[in-house]
Design an enzyme around this catalytic site. Structure first.
Site, PDB file in Angstrom:
ATOM      1  N   LYS A  53       0.858  -1.202   0.000  1.00  0.00           N
ATOM      2  CA  LYS A  53       0.000   0.000   0.000  1.00  0.00           C
ATOM      3  C   LYS A  53       0.888   1.245   0.000  1.00  0.00           C
ATOM      4  O   LYS A  53       0.614   2.212  -0.694  1.00  0.00           O
ATOM      5  CB  LYS A  53      -0.926   0.006   1.223  1.00  0.00           C
ATOM      6  CG  LYS A  53      -2.111  -0.930   1.096  1.00  0.00           C
ATOM      7  CD  LYS A  53      -3.159  -0.673   2.153  1.00  0.00           C
ATOM      8  CE  LYS A  53      -2.761  -1.192   3.508  1.00  0.00           C
ATOM      9  NZ  LYS A  53      -2.870  -2.630   3.693  1.00  0.00           N
ATOM     10  N   CYS A  78     -13.401   2.658  15.706  1.00  0.00           N
ATOM     11  CA  CYS A  78     -12.303   1.687  15.648  1.00  0.00           C
ATOM     12  C   CYS A  78     -11.445   1.607  16.891  1.00  0.00           C
ATOM     13  O   CYS A  78     -10.818   0.585  17.127  1.00  0.00           O
ATOM     14  CB  CYS A  78     -11.441   1.907  14.410  1.00  0.00           C
ATOM     15  SG  CYS A  78     -10.606   3.475  14.342  1.00  0.00           S
ATOM     16  N   MET A  79     -11.392   2.648  17.714  1.00  0.00           N
ATOM     17  CA  MET A  79     -10.486   2.525  18.849  1.00  0.00           C
ATOM     18  C   MET A  79     -10.981   3.117  20.157  1.00  0.00           C
ATOM     19  O   MET A  79     -10.227   3.201  21.121  1.00  0.00           O
ATOM     20  CB  MET A  79      -9.135   3.109  18.484  1.00  0.00           C
ATOM     21  CG  MET A  79      -9.233   4.467  17.855  1.00  0.00           C
ATOM     22  SD  MET A  79      -7.734   4.886  16.999  1.00  0.00           S
ATOM     23  CE  MET A  79      -6.750   5.263  18.399  1.00  0.00           C
ATOM     24  N   MET A 107      -8.762  -4.288  15.814  1.00  0.00           N
ATOM     25  CA  MET A 107     -10.226  -4.192  15.742  1.00  0.00           C
ATOM     26  C   MET A 107     -10.971  -5.420  16.271  1.00  0.00           C
ATOM     27  O   MET A 107     -12.117  -5.313  16.686  1.00  0.00           O
ATOM     28  CB  MET A 107     -10.669  -3.943  14.299  1.00  0.00           C
ATOM     29  CG  MET A 107     -10.087  -2.704  13.680  1.00  0.00           C
ATOM     30  SD  MET A 107     -10.287  -1.294  14.735  1.00  0.00           S
ATOM     31  CE  MET A 107      -8.984  -0.276  14.119  1.00  0.00           C
ATOM     32  N   GLY A 164      -5.797   1.965  13.615  1.00  0.00           N
ATOM     33  CA  GLY A 164      -6.075   1.673  12.216  1.00  0.00           C
ATOM     34  C   GLY A 164      -5.705   2.794  11.270  1.00  0.00           C
ATOM     35  O   GLY A 164      -5.384   2.564  10.108  1.00  0.00           O
ATOM     36  N   GLN A 165      -5.773   4.035  11.757  1.00  0.00           N
ATOM     37  CA  GLN A 165      -5.617   5.181  10.862  1.00  0.00           C
ATOM     38  C   GLN A 165      -4.348   5.964  11.199  1.00  0.00           C
ATOM     39  O   GLN A 165      -3.867   5.918  12.331  1.00  0.00           O
ATOM     40  CB  GLN A 165      -6.841   6.096  10.973  1.00  0.00           C
ATOM     41  CG  GLN A 165      -8.137   5.402  10.585  1.00  0.00           C
ATOM     42  CD  GLN A 165      -9.320   6.354  10.632  1.00  0.00           C
ATOM     43  OE1 GLN A 165      -9.542   7.086   9.693  1.00  0.00           O
ATOM     44  NE2 GLN A 165     -10.066   6.349  11.716  1.00  0.00           N
TER      45      GLN A 165
HETATM   46  S1  SF4 Z   1       1.984   2.776   7.244  1.00  0.00           S
HETATM   47 FE1  SF4 Z   1       0.906   0.835   7.038  1.00  0.00          FE
HETATM   48  S2  SF4 Z   1       0.099   0.874   4.953  1.00  0.00           S
HETATM   49 FE2  SF4 Z   1       1.720   2.409   5.047  1.00  0.00          FE
HETATM   50  S3  SF4 Z   1       3.578   1.364   4.394  1.00  0.00           S
HETATM   51 FE3  SF4 Z   1       3.496   1.231   6.622  1.00  0.00          FE
HETATM   52  S4  SF4 Z   1       2.504  -0.730   7.041  1.00  0.00           S
HETATM   53 FE4  SF4 Z   1       2.070  -0.200   4.882  1.00  0.00          FE
END
Ligand code: SF4
Lengths: 807, 75
Positions: free
Chosen positions: A78, A168-169, A340, A377-378
């Site tokens: 990602k 989420c948290m 989560m 998560g964010q």
């Molecule tokens: S912050 Fe998360 S999505 Fe971005 S490179 Fe690191 S592990 Fe991957």
């Protein structure tokens, strides 16, 4: 020798690969004509530091930053897709207003901003301040979140400020507050390299926090016989593939599992008596039940002997004992890591507390390699929402709306009148949307999030957004912009500057490197412009001042309509001032420091000393840290972090261990952590005869959240183009469902048809559906009933009852 | 054109040389060296989707524990 552009790029690629492999560079990274700026990944809460390459005004390359203490030069798939998220063909580039016939008309910024401000103010005048609301995100920068909080709570005066981190948290916050009296973890990422036992529960780290999972694997590979990895998850996830022990428990029975592990710890001599002196035991959550002693706690756990609960949990008693022994063994460093699967649960706060209990009992906290670490998560859920106070009951820097002293402090810092501030919270996110549906909230500004896809029980939620005056700021068309009355096109990632804060109390700076497309504007600018208009119409003036970033001295003061700061740096400095002296002390996180140090600053960081990057450990004194680690500072490539708690030192609180306990939940525990005594309970909607399956929803490695960004990256879309239902071979056989065949899923709220993926990943009786696909809204089926929320107002996305059939 | 620098982590360190030899046979992949933290490779493909196919193929091999990217250029 003349190098072609291809040669130049290949040389850069080779240099990066050699460095990752631990080899000296035989190829010199050629000057590829690309200007690199240090930033943070835009996706998950790991917060990897990346170098984003600009050429001809576009981001064309990404590399991991080798100086980063988070990802050491590596990035997941990602992260590498980051350049593409900026350049989807359908970027929103002009403000738009919905017309009477339902169409959208492109308008000027002035027209859009005036229209929004007029509607908000007329609703406030007619129906009161609680008729308007802000719904932000863990992806807003801290300055954006601070600006919105100031506008809504400080100037308008409503507590209708919520954000998607509630989904989420919030349970993790509840867990830390109930246990330690202060939010966020005691340790952090540096613990990975000292840890001997990783207990991962309710988290598929391999897919959702890949670079942190990489550190687990690195540690395991380096010490194969010493390091143990335990994964507790009803699914056989990619994370479970690497586990020495996989506890594939029955969905919903993890409270039983965690009490059973505590039972083994207390009955097999794994309790750390010395650390128990810093703990008390209390029945229930918050301030509800009695304090009890250790003997009574041990007695309470008698009902959770592994042999008594093994059938319920669905895991052999011996495996539960093994997990507890690996985790609790004297002299072993242990981390529990979750996400989560623990938080998005009716019993989310309870489960968080139970995990902390394991650490408090064994003393595996405040030591090298030991910590209870809730993953976020964010990329800015911690910074922008938890720390900054972006929820209804909070004010910046861990202050409470309901606390008069805190209101007075924030009114002074914000330069507003204290009587403008709300005196009590209104309601958590889902409740806010329920009030939107009931017509009590009439206008909402949704910023950097996609509730038209992410809220539970979507049918009534989507109707509510469609019927209200809904303003949406975003970068692409989404399932929420289609419901909007006004759409404001936003800049994203390195098209704007800001600060973001991640899982381990860390804040990092994101620079502006390229221009946003068309007329898109930073959200900070949007909030500032609307604040100026609203404040003027309400006749509410704010104090504008510029602070000296090192001394905090006020350089300039004048009265203005608006937020009282103009630039992101000025907003950050005002926020730093709000944190000064608080446990979340970021006074030392000057812009200069954040820009200079890869991986940023970790609070508490009261010192502006340039090399001081904050505290890696909380709640312990300098002498205790020196005893545990053999030293009390850890050098990074630039600067250092302390291994003791700088807030403890600053406030002169006595050590060697001090859980400050300044939260109301901690009245009576005075500087001690609380082991919460919690009988096992289940989620709100467990399967029954009519709806015999558990539906579990979540994320996948290729996509992030609702897919707004990652589904615009051709590579990621191609790898995982559409939602599916993961179903066990046993269930598929019984129902006559073939791999790829169509399956109908029905809950008490909605239904959906999806292709089947028949796989051993799934546990019989449970199916999993990812939620990234905007064309298949799995949240039509999930639960929004308040009784299903955790004690922190977080809905249960992990367990709801459904029936399934071949479609 | 899509070019990436990556490291391939073998399941068994002792078999790294064998794995490197197998990798070297893949069109579009150049082995740069074998280090203590894996095999350094450069991948090149006409389009990102071909690059992705190549990395997926490598990741699917039994003897490969992980495939990590360190640099990516999408020009
Ligand atoms: S912050 Fe998360 S999505 Fe971005 S490179 Fe690191 S592990 Fe991957």
């Amino acid at each position: 020798m003349n190098m072609t552009r291809r040669d130049v790029i290949k040389a850069s690629a080779a240099a990066a690969a050699l460095s990752l492999a631990g080899l000296p560079a035989t190829v010199k990274a050629a000057d590829d004509g690309i200007r690199y700026g240090r930033s943070q990944c835009r996706f998950c809460g790991t917060g990897c530091t990346v170098l984003a390459g600009v050429r001809n005004g576009r981001i064309v390359a990404v590399k991991g930053d080798a100086d980063s203490p988070i990802n050491f030069g590596r990035v997941c798939m990602k992260g590498y897709a980051l350049p593409h998220i900026l350049y989807g063909k359908d970027r929103l580039t002009r403000p738009m207003i919905r017309q009477a016939d339902g169409s959208l008309k492109a308008v000027s910024w002035d027209e859009a901003l005036d229209y929004v401000a007029d509607r908000f103010v007329s609703l406030i005048k007619e129906h009161g301040v609680d008729s308007v609301a802000w719904y932000g995100s863990g992806q807003n920068t801290t300055q954006e979140a601070f600006a919105a909080n100031k506008l809504f709570k400080g100037i308008i005066g409503t507590a209708n400020v919520e954000g998607n981190p509630r989904l989420c948290m919030a349970s993790a916050v509840g867990g830390y507050l109930n246990t330690f009296g202060a939010d966020e973890p005691a340790g952090g990422y540096d613990d990975f390299e000292d840890c001997d036992c990783f207990f991962i529960i309710g988290s598929n780290m391999a897919e959702n926090h890949p670079m942190l999972f990489r550190r687990v694997i690195d540690r395991k590979s380096a010490y194969k016989d010493k390091v143990r990895v335990i994964v507790a998850d009803p699914r056989y996830t990619p994370s479970a593939r690497y586990a020495d022990l996989h506890l594939k428990f029955r969905p919903g029975y993890d409270m039983h599992l965690l009490n059973a592990m505590a039972h083994v710890i207390v009955t097999e001599g794994m309790v750390d008596e010395e650390h128990l002196a810093y703990c008390t035991f209390r029945k229930g959550l918050k301030t509800k039940g009695d304090f009890i002693d250790f003997a009574a706690f041990k007695q309470f756990l008698a009902d959770y002997a592994p042999e008594k609960v093994a059938d319920l949990v669905g895991v052999p008693a011996e495996d539960i004992r093994t997990a507890a022994r690996w985790f609790g063994k004297n002299g072993v460093a242990s981390m529990s890591i979750w996400c989560m699967g623990i938080n998005q649960r009716t019993k989310g706060v309870h489960l968080n507390c139970q995990l902390h209990n394991l650490h408090l009992l064994t003393g595996k906290i405040g030591k090298p390699g030991s910590d209870s670490l809730s993953l976020t998560g964010q990329p800015n859920a911690c910074g922008g929402t938890r720390e900054q106070g972006g929820l209804t009951h909070l004010l910046p820097a861990h202050r409470a709306v309901a606390n008069p002293k805190h209101r007075a402090e924030m009114a002074e810092i914000w330069g507003v009148k204290v009587e403008w501030l709300p005196t009590k919270p209104t309601g958590p996110a889902v409740n806010m949307f329920h009030r939107l549906a009931a017509g009590k909230v009439k206008a909402i500004w949704i910023n950097t999030t996609n509730p038209g896809q992410s809220l539970p029980n979507l049918t009534p939620m989507r109707k509510a957004m469609r019927n209200a005056f809904t303003v949406v700021s975003d970068v692409y068309p989404t399932r929420t912009t289609e419901l909007a009355s006004v759409i404001l096109p936003s800049a994203m990632w390195v098209e704007k500057e800001g600060v973001m804060g991640q899982t381990d109390r860390r804040s990092q700076f994101i620079p502006k490197l390229v221009e946003p497309p068309g007329e898109a504007k930073p959200d900070f600018w949007q909030i500032k412009e609307i604040a100026r208009r609203i404040a003027k119409k309400l006749g509410r003036k704010t104090r504008y001042r510029v602070l000296d970033p090192m001394t905090g001295k006020v350089k300039e003061v004048r009265e203005v309509y608006g937020l009282g700061f103009e630039t992101e740096e000025e907003a950050w400095n005002e926020y730093r001032l709000a944190t000064r002296g608080q446990d979340v002390d970021l006074w030392g996180a000057t812009y200069a420091k954040l820009k200079a140090h890869s991986g940023g600053v970790t609070w508490p960081c009261p010192s502006t000393d340039f090399d001081n990057r904050g505290s890696a450990k909380r709640y312990i004194s300098k002498s205790y840290a020196a005893k545990q680690f053999g030293f009390f500072k850890r050098p990074y490539k630039t600067g250092y972090v302390t291994l003791y708690d700088q807030h403890l030192e600053e406030k002169g609180l006595p050590g060697p261990i001090n859980y400050y306990g300044h939260h109301p939940f901690h009245k009576g525990s005075e500087g001690k952590a609380i082991v919460r005594v919690l009988p096992a309970g289940l989620s709100y909607e467990m399967p029954d005869a009519a709806y015999p399956f558990v539906l579990n929803t979540g994320r996948v490695i290729e996509h992030w959240h609702s897919g707004t960004m990652t589904m615009r990256v051709p590579m990621l879309k191609q790898m995982n183009p559409a939602a599916y239902v993961e179903i066990s071979p046993e269930d598929a056989n019984r129902l006559g469902i073939a791999n790829g065949g169509r399956v109908k899923l029905v809950s008490r709220r909605g239904e959906i048809v999806l292709p089947a993926w028949v796989t051993d990943r799934a546990r019989p009786g449970m199916v999993f559906v990812p939620w990234f696909d905007e064309t298949k809204l799995i949240n039509l089926l999930t639960i929004d009933d308040p009784k299903s929320w955790s004690g922190a107002g977080e809905p249960d996305y992990k367990i709801c009852a459904i029936k399934i059939a071949k479609a | 054109m899509a070019i990436a620098g990556a490291v391939v982590i073998p399941v068994n360190d002792a078999a790294a040389a064998e794995l490197a030899a197998r990798l070297a046979k893949l069109p579009g992949l150049e082995v740069q060296g074998i280090g203590p933290r894996g095999i350094a490779v450069v991948l090149e493909a006409p389009q990102t989707k071909d690059l992705e196919r190549l990395s997926e193929e490598v990741l699917a091999w039994e003897e490969v524990a992980d495939f990590q990217l360190g640099y990516c250029n999408w020009e």
